[in-house]
Design a protein around this motif. Sequence first.
Motif, PDB file in Angstrom:
ATOM      1  N   LYS A   1       0.833  -1.202   0.000  1.00  0.00           N
ATOM      2  CA  LYS A   1       0.000   0.000   0.000  1.00  0.00           C
ATOM      3  C   LYS A   1       0.868   1.253   0.000  1.00  0.00           C
ATOM      4  N   SER A   2       1.974   1.222   0.731  1.00  0.00           N
ATOM      5  CA  SER A   2       2.822   2.404   0.857  1.00  0.00           C
ATOM      6  C   SER A   2       3.485   2.774  -0.460  1.00  0.00           C
ATOM      7  N   LYS A   3       3.688   1.821  -1.347  1.00  0.00           N
ATOM      8  CA  LYS A   3       4.355   2.097  -2.615  1.00  0.00           C
ATOM      9  C   LYS A   3       3.536   3.019  -3.505  1.00  0.00           C
ATOM     10  N   ASP A   4       2.231   3.016  -3.368  1.00  0.00           N
ATOM     11  CA  ASP A   4       1.364   3.814  -4.217  1.00  0.00           C
ATOM     12  C   ASP A   4       0.913   5.113  -3.566  1.00  0.00           C
ATOM     13  N   VAL A   5       1.424   5.402  -2.375  1.00  0.00           N
ATOM     14  CA  VAL A   5       0.985   6.595  -1.654  1.00  0.00           C
ATOM     15  C   VAL A   5       1.801   7.790  -2.107  1.00  0.00           C
ATOM     16  N   PRO A   6       1.118   8.844  -2.574  1.00  0.00           N
ATOM     17  CA  PRO A   6       1.844  10.033  -3.004  1.00  0.00           C
ATOM     18  C   PRO A   6       2.319  10.834  -1.798  1.00  0.00           C
ATOM     19  N   MET A   7       3.515  11.359  -1.887  1.00  0.00           N
ATOM     20  CA  MET A   7       4.030  12.233  -0.840  1.00  0.00           C
ATOM     21  C   MET A   7       4.602  13.471  -1.513  1.00  0.00           C
ATOM     22  N   SER A   8       4.029  14.628  -1.212  1.00  0.00           N
ATOM     23  CA  SER A   8       4.507  15.852  -1.822  1.00  0.00           C
ATOM     24  C   SER A   8       5.839  16.291  -1.216  1.00  0.00           C
ATOM     25  N   ASN A   9       6.112  15.922   0.020  1.00  0.00           N
ATOM     26  CA  ASN A   9       7.376  16.254   0.679  1.00  0.00           C
ATOM     27  C   ASN A   9       8.234  15.005   0.745  1.00  0.00           C
ATOM     28  N   PRO A  10       9.573  15.179   0.766  1.00  0.00           N
ATOM     29  CA  PRO A  10      10.427  14.001   0.855  1.00  0.00           C
ATOM     30  C   PRO A  10      10.356  13.309   2.207  1.00  0.00           C
ATOM     31  N   SER A  11       9.800  13.964   3.227  1.00  0.00           N
ATOM     32  CA  SER A  11       9.627  13.313   4.521  1.00  0.00           C
ATOM     33  C   SER A  11       8.374  13.848   5.207  1.00  0.00           C
ATOM     34  N   ARG A  12       7.838  13.025   6.093  1.00  0.00           N
ATOM     35  CA  ARG A  12       6.646  13.417   6.847  1.00  0.00           C
ATOM     36  C   ARG A  12       6.663  12.704   8.186  1.00  0.00           C
ATOM     37  N   ALA A  13       6.688  13.501   9.272  1.00  0.00           N
ATOM     38  CA  ALA A  13       6.686  12.928  10.608  1.00  0.00           C
ATOM     39  C   ALA A  13       5.325  12.304  10.881  1.00  0.00           C
ATOM     40  N   PHE A  14       5.328  11.154  11.560  1.00  0.00           N
ATOM     41  CA  PHE A  14       4.049  10.527  11.881  1.00  0.00           C
ATOM     42  C   PHE A  14       3.915  10.159  13.352  1.00  0.00           C
ATOM     43  N   TYR A  15       5.014  10.228  14.116  1.00  0.00           N
ATOM     44  CA  TYR A  15       4.891   9.926  15.545  1.00  0.00           C
ATOM     45  C   TYR A  15       6.087  10.486  16.304  1.00  0.00           C
ATOM     46  N   THR A  16       5.814  11.072  17.469  1.00  0.00           N
ATOM     47  CA  THR A  16       6.846  11.509  18.398  1.00  0.00           C
ATOM     48  C   THR A  16       6.518  10.899  19.756  1.00  0.00           C
ATOM     49  N   SER A  17       7.479  10.193  20.323  1.00  0.00           N
ATOM     50  CA  SER A  17       7.243   9.536  21.618  1.00  0.00           C
ATOM     51  C   SER A  17       7.379  10.547  22.754  1.00  0.00           C
ATOM     52  N   SER A  18       6.972  10.146  23.931  1.00  0.00           N
ATOM     53  CA  SER A  18       7.037  11.025  25.099  1.00  0.00           C
ATOM     54  C   SER A  18       8.477  11.387  25.467  1.00  0.00           C
ATOM     55  N   ASN A  19       9.447  10.564  25.050  1.00  0.00           N
ATOM     56  CA  ASN A  19      10.841  10.898  25.355  1.00  0.00           C
ATOM     57  C   ASN A  19      11.526  11.669  24.226  1.00  0.00           C
ATOM     58  N   GLY A  20      10.784  12.007  23.176  1.00  0.00           N
ATOM     59  CA  GLY A  20      11.320  12.842  22.107  1.00  0.00           C
ATOM     60  C   GLY A  20      11.805  12.110  20.876  1.00  0.00           C
ATOM     61  N   ASP A  21      11.764  10.768  20.865  1.00  0.00           N
ATOM     62  CA  ASP A  21      12.100  10.042  19.636  1.00  0.00           C
ATOM     63  C   ASP A  21      11.056  10.375  18.581  1.00  0.00           C
ATOM     64  N   ARG A  22      11.503  10.518  17.311  1.00  0.00           N
ATOM     65  CA  ARG A  22      10.574  10.820  16.219  1.00  0.00           C
ATOM     66  C   ARG A  22      10.689   9.764  15.135  1.00  0.00           C
ATOM     67  N   TRP A  23       9.561   9.478  14.511  1.00  0.00           N
ATOM     68  CA  TRP A  23       9.516   8.578  13.367  1.00  0.00           C
ATOM     69  C   TRP A  23       8.944   9.341  12.193  1.00  0.00           C
ATOM     70  N   LEU A  24       9.573   9.171  11.043  1.00  0.00           N
ATOM     71  CA  LEU A  24       9.152   9.854   9.828  1.00  0.00           C
ATOM     72  C   LEU A  24       9.079   8.861   8.678  1.00  0.00           C
ATOM     73  N   VAL A  25       8.211   9.134   7.733  1.00  0.00           N
ATOM     74  CA  VAL A  25       8.212   8.418   6.466  1.00  0.00           C
ATOM     75  C   VAL A  25       9.039   9.277   5.527  1.00  0.00           C
ATOM     76  N   VAL A  26      10.011   8.670   4.858  1.00  0.00           N
ATOM     77  CA  VAL A  26      10.899   9.424   3.974  1.00  0.00           C
ATOM     78  C   VAL A  26      10.981   8.761   2.608  1.00  0.00           C
ATOM     79  N   ARG A  27      11.115   9.600   1.590  1.00  0.00           N
ATOM     80  CA  ARG A  27      11.378   9.106   0.233  1.00  0.00           C
ATOM     81  C   ARG A  27      12.871   9.188   0.012  1.00  0.00           C
ATOM     82  N   VAL A  28      13.447   8.097  -0.486  1.00  0.00           N
ATOM     83  CA  VAL A  28      14.892   8.017  -0.641  1.00  0.00           C
ATOM     84  C   VAL A  28      15.222   7.480  -2.021  1.00  0.00           C
ATOM     85  N   GLY A  29      16.244   8.040  -2.622  1.00  0.00           N
ATOM     86  CA  GLY A  29      16.784   7.481  -3.855  1.00  0.00           C
ATOM     87  C   GLY A  29      16.057   7.916  -5.115  1.00  0.00           C
ATOM     88  N   GLU A  30      16.632   7.509  -6.199  1.00  0.00           N
ATOM     89  CA  GLU A  30      16.101   7.861  -7.513  1.00  0.00           C
ATOM     90  C   GLU A  30      14.764   7.195  -7.802  1.00  0.00           C
TER      91      GLU A  30
END
Length: 101
Positions: free
Chosen positions: A11-40
Motif C-alpha cells: 500500500k505504501s508504494k502507491d501513496v503520493p508524498m509531496s514532501n520528501p519526509s513526513r513525521a508521523f509519531y513523536t514519543s514522550s521521550n522525544g524520539d521521532r519517526w518519519l516516512v521518507v522518500r529516498v533514492g532515484e
Amino acid sequence: MTVFVRALADKSKDVPMSNPSRAFYTSSNGDRWLVVRVGERDEIFVRDEPNLASGGQPSEVDIETFMARGPGSPEGKALIDLLDRLRAEQDREGVEKSGDR
C-alpha cells in the motif's frame, strides 16, 4: 501477521508524498519517526530519529521490516493511520480530477 505487513508495505508504494519526509509519531521521550522518500526510485522508508539525550543515531528501515517489529506499537499504529490518510487524499484527488471532465 505477515500478510498484513506485506499488504501495508505494498500500500505504501502507491501513496503520493509531496514532501520528501513526513513525521508521523513523536514519543514522550522525544524520539521521532518519519516516512521518507529516498533514492532515484522514490522508495519509501521509515526513519527513526532518537532524542538528542540518548545519543543514538538516526536509522532507516523499509516499511515491511518496521511493521514486522510491532504493528501494535504506538508508532506502528501511527504509520498505519498516516498511510490511510494519504491514501484517502489520493482517492479524493482522483475523484475531483475525474469530476472536472
